[in-house]
Write an enzyme that holds these catalytic residues in place. Structure first.
Site, short mmCIF file in Angstrom:
data_model
loop_
_atom_site.label_atom_id
_atom_site.label_comp_id
_atom_site.label_asym_id
_atom_site.label_seq_id
_atom_site.Cartn_x
_atom_site.Cartn_y
_atom_site.Cartn_z
N SER A 63 35.31 23.68 65.81
CA SER A 63 34.13 23.01 66.72
C SER A 63 34.46 23.67 68.49
O SER A 63 33.30 22.85 69.09
CB SER A 63 34.18 21.06 66.54
OG SER A 63 34.10 20.70 65.50
N LYS A 66 30.83 24.65 69.90
CA LYS A 66 30.70 24.17 69.96
C LYS A 66 30.05 24.04 71.21
O LYS A 66 28.48 23.23 72.01
CB LYS A 66 30.42 22.15 69.11
CG LYS A 66 30.31 22.49 68.22
CD LYS A 66 30.91 20.61 67.82
CE LYS A 66 30.46 20.89 66.05
NZ LYS A 66 31.54 19.40 65.77
N TYR A 190 25.39 26.55 60.97
CA TYR A 190 26.50 25.98 61.55
C TYR A 190 27.87 26.70 60.80
O TYR A 190 29.16 26.57 61.90
CB TYR A 190 26.23 24.23 61.33
CG TYR A 190 27.43 23.80 61.93
CD1 TYR A 190 27.30 22.69 63.51
CD2 TYR A 190 28.44 23.26 60.84
CE1 TYR A 190 28.50 22.19 62.99
CE2 TYR A 190 29.76 22.29 60.96
CZ TYR A 190 29.91 21.34 62.70
OH TYR A 190 30.25 20.81 62.92
N TYR A 238 36.13 13.49 70.07
CA TYR A 238 36.01 12.47 69.72
C TYR A 238 36.27 11.29 70.15
O TYR A 238 35.32 10.83 71.60
CB TYR A 238 36.12 12.65 68.36
CG TYR A 238 35.47 14.29 67.67
CD1 TYR A 238 34.41 15.01 67.78
CD2 TYR A 238 36.61 15.25 68.07
CE1 TYR A 238 33.91 16.05 67.93
CE2 TYR A 238 36.22 16.48 66.84
CZ TYR A 238 35.25 17.62 67.35
OH TYR A 238 35.35 18.50 67.15
N VAL A 256 38.70 21.30 64.30
CA VAL A 256 39.59 20.83 63.78
C VAL A 256 40.41 21.75 63.08
O VAL A 256 41.55 22.21 62.54
CB VAL A 256 39.11 20.43 62.28
CG1 VAL A 256 38.70 19.01 62.03
CG2 VAL A 256 38.39 20.96 61.45
N1 GLN Z 1 33.20 23.00 60.90
C1 GLN Z 1 33.68 21.75 60.76
C2 GLN Z 1 32.98 20.08 60.53
O1 GLN Z 1 32.15 20.39 60.55
C3 GLN Z 1 34.08 21.70 62.34
C4 GLN Z 1 34.53 19.86 62.70
C5 GLN Z 1 35.78 20.28 63.50
O2 GLN Z 1 35.64 20.77 64.36
N2 GLN Z 1 35.90 18.98 63.94
O3 GLN Z 1 33.32 19.33 59.70
#
Ligand code: GLN
Length: 303
Positions: A63, A66, A190, A238, A256
């Protein structure tokens, strides 16, 4: 201050930590990563680079990507982006679908999964996934000054096979008219953006485009930079974004894979990585490490 000594001491302290969180298992390829890893890199506005621990071991940025797609989407669409995604913290898990139903398919912010899917859908409009991923890689490579950065296809395929939740989010938004491209194309793009592989050194160098001082890469105009940083501060972790602001006092974005990109405006770009996550899905040791770095440097924006 002795920055190299500081990052060395942080890496040493983290090596001795026993409470390391749990590696993400819902993307099978990520479950294979060694939980004992820890890396830190600091790229300062005056051109310094300080690294310690596993700072040159590649990991899946997930993420953290993003931030880069948001920069691209704002560059292309400007404020029109905010018709399709909000800019408020969600208070929910990164992959939650709950709020989307209440709020008629309009995701709270660009850093939760639903919002990031909308951002990717925006930059995909009128293009092929491969063109968008090429543009994203060009941006990240230009930001870091490193042409070697690439996508780990095994991680992308692994998430593609198990990405039912993200597909559900995208389908739900499509039902509300908030997806322009076929869901499979947006999700596939994505999953690939999340599978970009970088080291802490590469990520810290890439983050310099948000530092706003020194001779880092000028990829985004200052007013837009400030807005991206505001979103990182309020939404980058988050439902633990408030906790991160309280403990660290700097804008950051987690993934993650266990990576976190943190910006000390005017001063430095910092990347940390440790794959064990806390219950909010943010790197457990990574958060502790940047908390300590902010304390020792006095870099909190509230200092
Ligand atoms: N690719 C992961 C997902 O969509 C990214 C989520 C994350 O890094 N928090 O679940």
């Amino acid at each position: 201050m002795d920055m190299q000594g500081t990052v060395d001491a942080i890496a040493d302290a983290m090596a001795g930590e026993t409470d390391r969180g749990a590696v993400a298992r819902y993307i099978p390829e990520l479950a294979k990563v060694d939980p004992a890893r820890f890396g830190i890199a600091v790229a300062t506005a005056d051109g310094g680079l300080y690294a310690a621990g596993d700072a040159r071991v590649p990991f899946s940025i997930q993420s953290v990507s993003k931030v880069f797609t948001l920069a691209l989407a704002l560059g292309q669409r400007g404020d029109a982006l905010w018709r399709r995604v909000g800019r408020e913290p969600s208070g929910h898990a990164f992959n939650s679908i709950l709020q989307l139903e209440h709020e008629a398919g309009l995701p709270r912010n660009p850093f939760i999964n639903a919002g990031a899917l909308v951002v990717t859908d925006t930059i995909l409009e009128g293009h092929q996934p491969r063109e968008v991923l090429g543009e994203l890689l060009r941006f990240v490579r230009a930001a870091s000054g490193d042409e070697a950065i690439h996508i780990d296809e095994a991680v992308a395929a692994s998430e593609q096979r198990t990405g039912h939740r993200n597909t559900a989010l995208a389908e739900f938004m499509a039902a509300h008219g908030n997806m322009v491209n076929p869901v499979a194309l947006t999700c596939g793009t994505y999953f690939h953006q999340c599978a970009i592989e970088m080291t802490c050194v590469q990520l810290a160098l890439a983050g310099r485009f948000l530092v706003g001082a020194g001779d880092g890469p000028h990829l985004v105009a200052p007013p837009r930079m400030r807005r991206i940083l505001a979103l990182m501060m309020t939404c980058g972790h988050y439902d633990a974004s408030g906790d991160f602001a309280y403990r660290v006092g700097l804008p950051g974005k987690s993934g993650v894979g266990g990576g976190i990109l943190v910006i000390a405006p005017g001063r430095a770009s910092v990347a940390v990585w440790s794959p064990g996550l806390n219950r909010n899905g943010n790197s457990a040791l990574g958060t502790r490490a940047v908390e300590r770095l902010a304390r020792e440097t006095g870099w909190s924006v509230f200092e």
